[in-house]
Design a protein around this motif. Structure first.
Motif, PDB file in Angstrom:
ATOM      1  N   ARG A  57       3.881  -0.062   6.013  1.00  0.00           N
ATOM      2  CA  ARG A  57       4.447   0.974   6.890  1.00  0.00           C
ATOM      3  C   ARG A  57       5.970   0.908   6.986  1.00  0.00           C
ATOM      4  NH1 ARG A  57      -0.600  -0.144  10.095  1.00  0.00           N
ATOM      5  NH2 ARG A  57      -1.863   1.752   9.898  1.00  0.00           N
ATOM      6  N   SER A  58       6.587  -0.045   6.319  1.00  0.00           N
ATOM      7  CA  SER A  58       8.047  -0.129   6.343  1.00  0.00           C
ATOM      8  C   SER A  58       8.651   1.036   5.564  1.00  0.00           C
ATOM      9  CB  SER A  58       8.512  -1.454   5.740  1.00  0.00           C
ATOM     10  OG  SER A  58       8.137  -1.537   4.365  1.00  0.00           O
ATOM     11  N   PRO A  59       9.881   1.452   5.897  1.00  0.00           N
ATOM     12  CA  PRO A  59      10.516   2.570   5.189  1.00  0.00           C
ATOM     13  C   PRO A  59      10.640   2.277   3.689  1.00  0.00           C
ATOM     14  CG  PRO A  59      11.710   2.038   7.200  1.00  0.00           C
ATOM     15  CD  PRO A  59      10.717   0.939   6.999  1.00  0.00           C
ATOM     16  N   LYS A  64       2.510   1.672  -1.645  1.00  0.00           N
ATOM     17  CA  LYS A  64       2.537   0.246  -1.306  1.00  0.00           C
ATOM     18  C   LYS A  64       1.136  -0.260  -0.970  1.00  0.00           C
ATOM     19  CE  LYS A  64       6.046   0.976   1.508  1.00  0.00           C
ATOM     20  NZ  LYS A  64       7.137   0.787   2.495  1.00  0.00           N
ATOM     21  N   PHE A  65       0.339   0.576  -0.306  1.00  0.00           N
ATOM     22  CA  PHE A  65      -1.050   0.217  -0.046  1.00  0.00           C
ATOM     23  C   PHE A  65      -1.759  -0.087  -1.362  1.00  0.00           C
ATOM     24  CE2 PHE A  65      -5.515   1.180   0.191  1.00  0.00           C
ATOM     25  CZ  PHE A  65      -5.939   0.749   1.432  1.00  0.00           C
ATOM     26  N   TRP A 109      -3.490  -3.451  -2.991  1.00  0.00           N
ATOM     27  CA  TRP A 109      -4.920  -3.432  -3.317  1.00  0.00           C
ATOM     28  C   TRP A 109      -5.161  -3.853  -4.759  1.00  0.00           C
ATOM     29  CZ3 TRP A 109      -9.078  -2.800  -0.221  1.00  0.00           C
ATOM     30  CH2 TRP A 109     -10.314  -2.690  -0.865  1.00  0.00           C
ATOM     31  N   VAL A 110      -4.438  -3.250  -5.699  1.00  0.00           N
ATOM     32  CA  VAL A 110      -4.665  -3.583  -7.109  1.00  0.00           C
ATOM     33  C   VAL A 110      -4.208  -5.006  -7.415  1.00  0.00           C
ATOM     34  CG1 VAL A 110      -4.579  -1.184  -7.878  1.00  0.00           C
ATOM     35  CG2 VAL A 110      -2.462  -2.535  -7.868  1.00  0.00           C
ATOM     36  N   TYR A 149      11.209  -5.000  -4.766  1.00  0.00           N
ATOM     37  CA  TYR A 149      10.261  -4.922  -5.883  1.00  0.00           C
ATOM     38  C   TYR A 149       9.532  -3.590  -5.873  1.00  0.00           C
ATOM     39  CZ  TYR A 149       6.347  -6.095  -8.943  1.00  0.00           C
ATOM     40  OH  TYR A 149       5.412  -6.096  -9.945  1.00  0.00           O
ATOM     41  N   TRP A 150       9.347  -3.002  -7.058  1.00  0.00           N
ATOM     42  CA  TRP A 150       8.659  -1.716  -7.185  1.00  0.00           C
ATOM     43  C   TRP A 150       8.052  -1.626  -8.577  1.00  0.00           C
ATOM     44  CZ3 TRP A 150       7.159   0.921  -3.288  1.00  0.00           C
ATOM     45  CH2 TRP A 150       6.809   2.263  -3.375  1.00  0.00           C
TER      46      TRP A 150
END
Length: 396
Positions: free
Chosen positions: A189-191, A250-251, A255-256, A284-285
């Motif tokens: 939930r962070s920006p 991000k969720f 999960w993966v 990180y992305w």
């Protein structure tokens, strides 16, 4: 195996001494590399969503399987599931056939599926060829095969809200509130920084471009809620704004990542997903692959700064699993895929006992390199294949 929202698999296991060795986690750097070179992990992506079950390649792929595997495929009720199961098995057998230089027909290669803890494992007849670990995942018509000399797990998910026509991101998160720890929900939930959102939108736009051009793709809506053309405000169904898009991404990254870790271990027992906690640096992305990547191309996404700022890490019952390395990719377009690798000795004992002794011995040097932090870059090659290409192995 296909990602499922209802189940999460894992079990208790014992680490070897190398698995207990304290190692600083580091992220992967995805470099341009050929499928015939020696990166740590190879990914093969195959879109089967629009393959007709009456196509000749379906018959050819079936010829590559054992009788038991064909029966397993036929047990699926829906054609979409049959195609995914068929393609998954055929892609594995094609890769092993190529790996062993065609010394055996694809259907003659021995793959253990039951006694290995339900994680398939290759059973070679001798030590002529290096041992190869593999793992398969599929979602929304896309199959991803990962193979490596290291223990490997992979999971992929399309960026969308399941049943997004009837619920949004908030409702989706509420239904899976117990899937993550409070710290993980705080991360979700962070920006999300604008450049991260831009990378996600670019991946979704590429997916829609494929659909408009006659390739694979899924419905994408604009901020108005209508299906739109390729534009910078493309959002998946059920997502109302860009920050929700970032949260959803991000969720799925978490999960993966958990799924890839469990699948790398090679066990099929249920566990509470809250026993696992993922930590991802704010910077990180997922890596974005080039828009021009075709069936003969491999990954060319590079971010050399990743190595210096640390990468994803996962904790089991509060203990960091430090020799497990992760990389996230927007691959294929519109999906989040995570790959996990580790020394083979870290595998669950049920899976590890099916790895030949000579194969475990052959990875000692590589394991030592990981333990001694001598690897500063780890490579992942990514290529796209058509099911018709896979099917040609049946005629070779």
């Amino acid at each position: 195996t296909q990602s499922t929202w209802g189940n999460f698999t894992h079990s208790n296991y014992s680490h070897s001494s190398s698995a207990r060795h304290p190692v600083q986690s580091s992220a992967f750097v995805v470099q341009m590399s050929s499928i015939v070179s020696l990166p740590l992990v190879h990914l093969e992506l195959c879109d089967v969503a629009h393959v007709d079950m009456k196509d000749a390649c379906i018959t050819q792929c079936r010829a590559m399987l054992t009788a038991q595997e064909r029966d397993d495929v036929d047990r699926y009720r829906f054609e979409s599931d049959k195609k995914l199961a068929l393609a998954s098995r055929a892609m594995v057998r094609r890769r092993l056939n190529t790996h062993t230089h065609g010394v055996m027909a694809p259907h003659e290669l021995v793959i253990e599926r039951q006694r290995s803890g339900k994680k398939p494992v290759w059973v070679p007849t001798d030590g002529t060829h290096p041992f190869l670990h593999f793992n398969v995942t599929h979602d929304s018509g896309c199959v991803v095969l990962a193979h490596s000399s290291l223990l490997v797990g992979v999971d992929t998910m399309r960026i969308h809200v399941p049943r997004g026509g009837s619920r949004g991101v908030c409702e989706f998160f509420k239904s899976l509130h117990q899937s993550f720890t409070s710290e993980e929900w705080q991360y979700i939930r962070s920006p999300t920084p604008p450049h991260h959102l831009a990378a996600c939108r670019a991946s979704l736009n590429r997916q829609l471009s494929c659909a408009v051009g006659g390739g694979s793709g899924t419905s994408v809506q604009g901020s108005s809620g209508c299906v739109c053309g390729v534009s910078d405000d493309a959002l998946p169904c059920g997502v109302s704004d860009e920050q929700e898009l970032g949260q959803l991404t991000k969720f799925m990254m978490l999960w993966v990542m958990k799924e890839a870790y469990v699948k790398a271990l090679g066990t099929g027992l249920y566990t509470d997903p809250q026993r696992l906690q993922c930590r991802l640096p704010p910077s990180y992305w997922p890596h974005t692959l080039p828009a021009t990547m075709g069936s003969a191309d491999s990954a060319v996404a590079t971010d050399a700064s990743v190595a210096s700022r640390g990468g994803p890490e996962i904790l089991l019952d509060g203990q960091c699993q430090q020799v497990f390395r992760f990389v996230h990719l927007f691959a294929p377009a519109g999906f989040v895929t995570c790959v996990c690798v580790a020394p083979p000795s870290c595998a669950h004992e049920v899976y590890r006992q099916h790895i030949p002794a000579w194969a475990l011995g052959s990875t000692v040097e590589l394991e030592q390199q990981i333990a001694d932090r001598q690897l500063t870059l780890t490579d992942v090659s990514v290529c796209s294949v058509q099911l018709s290409d896979v099917a040609r192995c049946a005629d070779a």
